[in-house]
Design a protein around this motif. Structure first.
Motif, PDB file in Angstrom:
ATOM      1  N   ALA A   1      69.986 -57.065 165.927  1.00 31.29           N
ATOM      2  CA  ALA A   1      70.910 -57.000 164.792  1.00 31.29           C
ATOM      3  C   ALA A   1      72.343 -56.908 165.293  1.00 31.29           C
ATOM      4  O   ALA A   1      72.635 -56.203 166.264  1.00 31.29           O
ATOM      5  CB  ALA A   1      70.578 -55.799 163.918  1.00 31.29           C
TER       6      ALA A   1
ATOM      7  N   ALA B   1      77.895 -60.398 155.386  1.00 32.87           N
ATOM      8  CA  ALA B   1      76.501 -60.045 155.651  1.00 32.87           C
ATOM      9  C   ALA B   1      75.554 -61.059 155.023  1.00 32.87           C
ATOM     10  O   ALA B   1      74.544 -61.446 155.624  1.00 32.87           O
ATOM     11  CB  ALA B   1      76.211 -58.643 155.126  1.00 32.87           C
ATOM     12  N   ALA B   2      75.879 -61.524 153.812  1.00 37.45           N
ATOM     13  CA  ALA B   2      75.041 -62.518 153.146  1.00 37.45           C
ATOM     14  C   ALA B   2      75.035 -63.831 153.919  1.00 37.45           C
ATOM     15  O   ALA B   2      74.004 -64.495 154.039  1.00 37.45           O
ATOM     16  CB  ALA B   2      75.539 -62.736 151.714  1.00 37.45           C
TER      17      ALA B   2
ATOM     18  N   ASP C   1      72.925 -63.406 156.998  1.00 41.61           N
ATOM     19  CA  ASP C   1      71.518 -63.424 156.598  1.00 41.61           C
ATOM     20  C   ASP C   1      71.054 -64.853 156.342  1.00 41.61           C
ATOM     21  O   ASP C   1      69.940 -65.233 156.710  1.00 41.61           O
ATOM     22  CB  ASP C   1      71.336 -62.562 155.349  1.00 41.61           C
ATOM     23  N   ARG C   2      71.919 -65.643 155.731  1.00 38.47           N
ATOM     24  CA  ARG C   2      71.575 -67.044 155.466  1.00 38.47           C
ATOM     25  C   ARG C   2      71.355 -67.811 156.758  1.00 38.47           C
ATOM     26  O   ARG C   2      70.542 -68.744 156.823  1.00 38.47           O
ATOM     27  CB  ARG C   2      72.694 -67.708 154.656  1.00 38.47           C
TER      28      ARG C   2
ATOM     29  N   GLY D   1      70.055 -66.465 159.357  1.00 36.99           N
ATOM     30  CA  GLY D   1      68.948 -65.847 160.062  1.00 36.99           C
ATOM     31  C   GLY D   1      69.362 -64.831 161.101  1.00 36.99           C
ATOM     32  O   GLY D   1      68.590 -64.528 162.018  1.00 36.99           O
TER      33      GLY D   1
ATOM     34  N   PRO E   1      70.235 -61.002 161.687  1.00 32.27           N
ATOM     35  CA  PRO E   1      70.239 -59.661 161.082  1.00 32.27           C
ATOM     36  C   PRO E   1      71.544 -58.940 161.378  1.00 32.27           C
ATOM     37  O   PRO E   1      72.154 -59.130 162.444  1.00 32.27           O
ATOM     38  CB  PRO E   1      69.048 -58.965 161.757  1.00 32.27           C
TER      39      PRO E   1
ATOM     40  N   GLU F   1      73.926 -55.150 160.735  1.00 35.62           N
ATOM     41  CA  GLU F   1      74.110 -53.777 160.271  1.00 35.62           C
ATOM     42  C   GLU F   1      75.603 -53.586 160.001  1.00 35.62           C
ATOM     43  O   GLU F   1      76.428 -53.811 160.890  1.00 35.62           O
ATOM     44  CB  GLU F   1      73.638 -52.774 161.320  1.00 35.62           C
TER      45      GLU F   1
END
Length: 204
Positions: free
Chosen positions: A3, A31-32, A35-36, A38, A40, A42
């Protein structure tokens, strides 16, 4: 996959704060986007308002109070930074500048940074380019092309609207791309020897 650490530094002085609101929306969008892709992530917020006295004490004493050191270490270990300051007198706030004066000289080298600011008038938006961007370039960070400024008229119903939303999303994509293409940052080991025993014995 390890992450990535996205550190969000906000220098708002009031509660609630439009500076913190902008920082949160930039963090959420970044963050989105990660995530899109792939990747991770924090997210770790740092509210400079909570460290104001310790920042001044560090400047005066030359070493960080125990409660401030974790914030400085968190910034140094970040894989990417979002930094947002209110603009006063056409530049960043004193609290914001003082904090980054305490960050190590090499801590932000090649570190992706997204810069943002808030102010009472859109005229203050130029401070992003003549004050914030040069400062982080001097620290050898990689400042993403899109900076984000929010004036009072950019907010409606407590959220970003219209062109501000577009700038947030574009800046988030740029930051996510820079973070994703780099290996995760290795936290500095305070006990790692920087000089070999042979060098110590020979005095080199």
């Amino acid at each position: 996959m390890t992450a990535r650490r996205l550190v969000v530094v906000s220098a708002g002085l009031r509660v609630p704060s439009s500076t913190r609101l902008l920082a949160d929306q930039l963090a959420e969008a970044s963050a989105a986007e990660l995530d899109r892709r792939g990747v991770p992530v924090e997210t770790e917020p740092i509210e400079l308002r909570d460290h104001g006295h310790d920042i001044v004490n560090h400047l005066l004493a030359g070493f960080p109070p125990a409660s401030l050191k974790p914030a400085l270490d968190t910034v140094a270990a970040a894989d990417g930074l979002i930094v947002v300051t209110p603009i006063f007198n056409a530049s960043y706030s004193g609290l914001f500048k003082a904090f980054f004066d305490l960050v190590g000289d090499d801590a932000l080298v090649d570190r992706p940074v997204l810069i943002g600011a808030t102010g009472g008038t859109a005229r203050h938006s130029l401070a992003l380019e003549h004050a914030l961007r040069p400062m982080f370039s001097y620290l050898r960070a990689v400042v993403v092309p899109t900076s984000v400024f929010a004036a009072p008229e950019d907010w409606a119903g407590g959220s970003a609207q219209g062109t501000l939303r577009g700038r947030i999303d574009r800046a988030a994509r740029e930051l996510a791309a820079q973070i994703a293409r780099r290996e995760p940052t290795e936290a500095a080991d305070p006990f790692r020897l920087t000089t070999s025993f042979d060098q110590l014995l020979t005095g080199d």
